[in-house]
Motif scaffolding. Structure first.
Motif: not given
Length: 318
Positions: A36-44, A121-127, A131-143
């Protein structure tokens, strides 16, 4: 206004163009035994593609974890801390510290060929962070996209290739991973039934989806709710209610907000005169555009453009 008016409007492509999604780090991980691994908050945007075995993801604040089986994918944008584990009853270790010394984008521990072995496979997409408010409007918190979903096979193949390319020394690898990141995100977001509410659900809605395409296809037009209702074969009240229910704002509020996003992009990237931008976005005069922009952004268009140029000069692209 679209460059090719003969092409149908595509709001998802419009939004992703503003988000400027690009690749980030990727990790191919195989492991055996409980952990079990714990990960912090992330901006991407984070993603997980489960290739083999079972993984649990417990997001902070959620009552129930996501259970990922072979073939499942999970897209995460909420930024909330989370635990990834094969056994959630274990005391979680610091995941960031665990991978701090990782080299080469791959990790293996335990016996991955054991009966309880897993591969992911795990990773991240940057943006564009602005435009974070646009991302929050379009993408669900988790999908969560299960293995039997329509988009899952293509998404897994894309993420597998992404994992192989990310961090590779091969010529053009960054260009390839940026392209794969965008395509994978499109595949995830256009999965039928992927979102039950919010902007994606609105786009998939048989009535509100056409209304969004009309607004994106001709943002310069002086739309009225009556016109949108007529074009979508709805009553004015039904359209207004359904649009607000799914999108979170009234149709003409959405149009105004979208115009302002297009205006900020133009001011940041172009030298186009303000009068031409105003006309392009449907404003009768430069002064009407300037007043609307100042109400939305807190500064006049010219001042906003100058500020962006100063910031760009101080922070040139790497």
């Amino acid at each position: 206004m679209r460059d090719r008016p003969d092409l149908p409007s595509d709001p998802l492509s419009d939004v992703l163009a503003l988000l400027q999604v690009r690749s980030g780090a990727a990790l191919h991980m195989t492991a055996g035994g409980p952990w079990a691994l714990r990960f912090p908050a992330y901006p991407y945007l984070k993603f997980i593609a489960q290739l083999r075995g079972v993984l649990f993801v417990q997001v902070e604040g959620d009552a129930h974890p996501y259970r990922l089986e072979a073939g499942d994918c999970l897209l995460m944008r909420s930024g909330r801390p989370y635990i990834a584990a094969t056994d959630l009853t274990l005391s979680a270790q610091d995941g960031a510290a665990h991978f701090a010394a990782l080299r080469g984008g791959a990790a293996t521990w335990g016996d991955p060929n054991a009966a309880d072995g897993m591969e992911m496979i795990a990773g991240r997409f940057e943006f564009d962070a602005s435009q974070r408010d646009l991302l929050e409007q379009v993408v669900p918190p988790e999908l969560h996209i299960p293995a039997d979903a329509q988009a899952a096979p293509a998404l897994r193949a894309l993420l597998d290739l992404y994992g192989r390319e990310a961090g590779a020394p091969d010529a053009g690898a960054r260009l390839v991973t940026d392209g794969l990141a965008r395509i994978a995100l499109v595949q995830a977001l256009r999965e039928p039934g992927g979102a039950r509410h919010g902007w994606l659900a609105a786009l998939a809605d048989p009535k509100i989806g056409p209304a969004l395409r009309l607004l994106h296809g001709a943002p310069e037009r002086r739309w009225s709710v009556e016109e949108l209702a007529r074009e979508t074969a709805m009553s004015r009240s039904a359209l207004a209610q359904r649009f607000r229910q799914l999108v979170g704002m009234a149709p003409l509020q959405y149009l105004q907000a979208w115009r302002m996003r297009l205006a900020r992009k133009a001011l940041h990237e172009e030298d186009t005169p303000l009068a031409a931008i105003a006309w392009r976005l449907g404003y009768a005069s430069e002064s009407a555009f300037s007043a609307a922009f100042k109400r939305s952004s807190g500064s006049a268009p010219g001042a906003y453009r100058q500020q962006k140029r100063v910031v760009s000069a101080l922070n040139p692209p790497q």
